[in-house]
Design a protein around this motif. Structure first.
Motif, PDB file in Angstrom:
ATOM      1  N   UNK A  93       0.836  -1.195   0.000  1.00  0.00           N
ATOM      2  CA  UNK A  93       0.000   0.000   0.000  1.00  0.00           C
ATOM      3  C   UNK A  93       0.870   1.244   0.000  1.00  0.00           C
ATOM      4  N   UNK A  94       0.384   2.275  -0.689  1.00  0.00           N
ATOM      5  CA  UNK A  94       1.086   3.559  -0.736  1.00  0.00           C
ATOM      6  C   UNK A  94       0.364   4.572   0.137  1.00  0.00           C
ATOM      7  N   UNK A  95       1.034   5.682   0.394  1.00  0.00           N
ATOM      8  CA  UNK A  95       0.416   6.787   1.112  1.00  0.00           C
ATOM      9  C   UNK A  95       0.091   6.495   2.561  1.00  0.00           C
ATOM     10  N   UNK A  96       0.839   5.588   3.182  1.00  0.00           N
ATOM     11  CA  UNK A  96       0.601   5.291   4.593  1.00  0.00           C
ATOM     12  C   UNK A  96      -0.528   4.311   4.835  1.00  0.00           C
ATOM     13  N   UNK A  97      -0.991   3.637   3.770  1.00  0.00           N
ATOM     14  CA  UNK A  97      -2.037   2.640   3.927  1.00  0.00           C
ATOM     15  C   UNK A  97      -1.471   1.331   4.447  1.00  0.00           C
ATOM     16  N   UNK A 149      -0.985  -2.638   3.700  1.00  0.00           N
ATOM     17  CA  UNK A 149      -0.954  -3.812   2.844  1.00  0.00           C
ATOM     18  C   UNK A 149      -0.126  -4.862   3.554  1.00  0.00           C
ATOM     19  N   UNK A 150      -0.074  -6.051   2.980  1.00  0.00           N
ATOM     20  CA  UNK A 150       0.648  -7.107   3.683  1.00  0.00           C
ATOM     21  C   UNK A 150       2.092  -6.715   3.961  1.00  0.00           C
ATOM     22  N   UNK A 151       2.761  -6.145   2.985  1.00  0.00           N
ATOM     23  CA  UNK A 151       4.177  -5.826   3.152  1.00  0.00           C
ATOM     24  C   UNK A 151       4.404  -4.594   4.014  1.00  0.00           C
ATOM     25  N   UNK A 152       3.337  -3.901   4.370  1.00  0.00           N
ATOM     26  CA  UNK A 152       3.453  -2.713   5.220  1.00  0.00           C
ATOM     27  C   UNK A 152       3.233  -3.011   6.694  1.00  0.00           C
ATOM     28  N   UNK A 194       0.883  -5.040  13.985  1.00  0.00           N
ATOM     29  CA  UNK A 194       0.689  -5.043  12.538  1.00  0.00           C
ATOM     30  C   UNK A 194      -0.314  -6.096  12.103  1.00  0.00           C
ATOM     31  N   UNK A 195      -0.325  -7.248  12.772  1.00  0.00           N
ATOM     32  CA  UNK A 195      -1.292  -8.306  12.454  1.00  0.00           C
ATOM     33  C   UNK A 195      -2.712  -7.813  12.706  1.00  0.00           C
ATOM     34  N   UNK A 196      -2.923  -7.116  13.822  1.00  0.00           N
ATOM     35  CA  UNK A 196      -4.246  -6.561  14.116  1.00  0.00           C
ATOM     36  C   UNK A 196      -4.652  -5.557  13.037  1.00  0.00           C
ATOM     37  N   UNK A 197      -3.699  -4.764  12.566  1.00  0.00           N
ATOM     38  CA  UNK A 197      -3.996  -3.799  11.502  1.00  0.00           C
ATOM     39  C   UNK A 197      -4.363  -4.501  10.203  1.00  0.00           C
ATOM     40  N   UNK A 198      -3.736  -5.640   9.921  1.00  0.00           N
ATOM     41  CA  UNK A 198      -4.096  -6.397   8.718  1.00  0.00           C
ATOM     42  C   UNK A 198      -5.553  -6.848   8.756  1.00  0.00           C
ATOM     43  N   UNK A 199      -6.069  -7.052   9.957  1.00  0.00           N
ATOM     44  CA  UNK A 199      -7.466  -7.460  10.106  1.00  0.00           C
ATOM     45  C   UNK A 199      -8.421  -6.268  10.133  1.00  0.00           C
TER      46      UNK A 199
END
Length: 503
Positions: free
Chosen positions: A82-86, A88-91, A363-368
């Protein structure tokens, strides 16, 4: 096939079995992150509206369970990058690290762990604390077993009364090297500190961050049901103390059988000989006085002024600077300004892996989708589905399923107050529907929320304590799984009895 070839094949298989080991904590978290990423393509996100209500004299934001809305007709998926501070998995690693505020996960906890680790690097560099504690505890190795029981009760009481969490990390830093010098291991130190606080947290009758908030949200009188909860706390704490003494005696008798034997080597190599520990040196008294004054200052701040991560970290940093200055003045352990700076860096470095795990877990919680009930999140959908599913089960069985759900949900939301705000608005009226008391629903919440904190890698306090003990989470899981099973059995028994008795 020749006999030699068969034997060679069997040897190869045995070698492969022997060389297998539990994956590193980071690999496990990466696997969980992949699962969380995949769920975005299987489960649609949802939202709740929130309302503000008075809970024990304070305003708290809780969800309105009737306002659940699914976002979209199908799972939304997620981008790989993800760009712009979004997100994505790699973020997920970076976004997990910088999320939150100085008051909590993850950036606040990250800073707290590193600064506290550095401060204790300074405190331990003098050697005074280790020598002083040895005078109090370690002269009689047999009596040391009873000191373990006392520590269990004190830290369990801290969890029950004050809701200790991250605050226990500094005490783990103190006790790990001491107990290893007494012939125990780092796991023993974790049992009497972190595990004890979580047993107290889970069985508490007044914990301000758990049961008190849950009772307020559920509309149950504050501190009601205290006598049964005190009895449960006593049973759990006595059980933990007994288990700890049994385990500690076994480790003392056969130290190389400890799962922490290899990781504890760094402490055994650094530990001053017992002969040297028996002698206090000039300047130790001043360091110990300052250390005890600092601990008293911290306890006063937590109890009287509601100090949390920013204040506590700054308190320990101040203690480290002042104690290092005194140690340099008296020449304790040959400490110099440059050696003190090196000790600070080494202390922070010791806890860096634990701080990174906190970032990965967030980060895992954010992925959800995060833990904001008003934001589109898979966790909201899971919570809504669980509420609907439990409404079709009645009585005692439903109470046990409440416990099981809270146990699983705690992997994602380890904050007691946060989990209460998300789940109790659903579980309290659900208890009315299925025929169990709201008090039982609160009990299921607090036991499910508290006891799993001793195993879930998303717990910042657990990972901080494991970092202090230099123990990998995979090794810890191998040890603690039987204990976790025993505690879950105790919790299940308590909830079933409470539901059957109309508690």
């Amino acid at each position: 096939m020749h006999t030699s070839e068969v034997e060679s094949s069997h040897d190869t298989e045995r070698s492969a079995i022997k060389t297998w080991s539990m994956p590193d904590t980071y690999l496990i978290l990466l696997g969980v992150a992949l699962l969380a990423f995949a769920l975005n393509f299987l489960i649609p996100a949802g939202t709740f509206e929130t309302v503000t209500q008075q809970v024990n004299g304070s305003e708290r934001t809780v969800i309105d369970p009737a306002t659940y809305q699914q976002v979209g007709d199908a799972p939304a998926g997620m981008s790989l990058f993800a760009e712009g501070g979004g997100i994505g998995f790699l973020n997920f690693a970076f976004e997990g690290m910088v999320s939150g505020t100085k008051w909590g996960a993850s950036i606040g906890v990250f800073a707290f762990i590193l600064l506290t680790g550095g401060a204790f690097g300074l405190i331990f560099a003098s050697g005074s604390v280790e020598r002083g504690l040895f005078q109090v505890i370690a002269r009689n190795r047999d009596a040391g077993h009873w000191y373990l029981a006392i520590l269990c009760f004190l830290f369990s009481l801290g969890g029950a009364v004050f809701g200790m969490g991250e605050e226990v990390i500094p005490f783990t830093l103190i006790l790990v090297p001491l107990l290893i010098s007494m012939g125990y291991d780092s796991i023993t130190a974790l049992l009497v500190t972190y595990v004890a606080t979580q047993v107290g947290f889970a069985t508490s009758w007044m914990n301000p961050f758990g049961v008190s908030i849950a009772q307020g949200i559920a509309g149950v009188p504050l501190m009601s049901g205290s006598i049964p909860r005190m009895a449960l706390w006593l049973i759990a704490t006595v059980g933990l103390s007994t288990y700890t003494i049994w385990y500690a005696r076994r480790v003392q008798a056969r130290p190389n059988q400890s799962l922490a034997f290899n990781s504890d080597r760094v402490f055994r190599d650094k530990t001053t000989s017992l002969g040297a520990l028996k002698t206090m040196v000039r300047g130790d008294g001043w360091v110990l006085l300052l250390f005890l004054a600092g601990i008293a200052w911290m306890i006063w701040g937590v109890v009287e002024r509601s100090y949390f991560l920013p204040e506590i970290a700054s308190q320990f940093f101040t203690m480290g600077i002042v104690i290092a200055a005194v140690a340099i003045l008296f020449g304790l352990n040959g400490l110099t300004p440059n050696k003190a700076a090196a000790a600070f860096k080494e202390g922070a470095q010791q806890l860096l892996p634990a701080a990174m795990v906190v970032a990965f877990a967030k980060g895992i919680v954010l992925l959800l989708g995060g833990d904001d009930p008003e934001g589109a999140s898979i966790l909201n959908t899971i919570l809504h589905a669980a509420g609907n599913g439990l409404s079709n089960v009645s009585g005692t069985v439903s109470a046990w399923f409440m416990l099981a759900f809270q146990t699983v949900f705690n992997f994602f939301i380890t904050s007691g107050s946060g989990q209460a705000a998300l789940t109790m608005p659903i579980m309290a009226p659900l208890a009315d529907l299925v025929g169990v008391t709201r008090q039982t629903a609160v009990l299921a919440f607090q036991l499910g929320d508290g006891l799993t904190n001793i195993i879930v890698p998303t717990s910042a306090a657990l990972m901080g304590c494991l970092g202090a003990a230099r123990l990998d989470w995979g090794v810890w899981v191998r040890f603690v799984l039987p204990l976790q099973a025993g505690l879950f059995l105790l919790a299940s028994t308590a909830v079933i009895i409470a539901a059957a008795a109309g508690f």
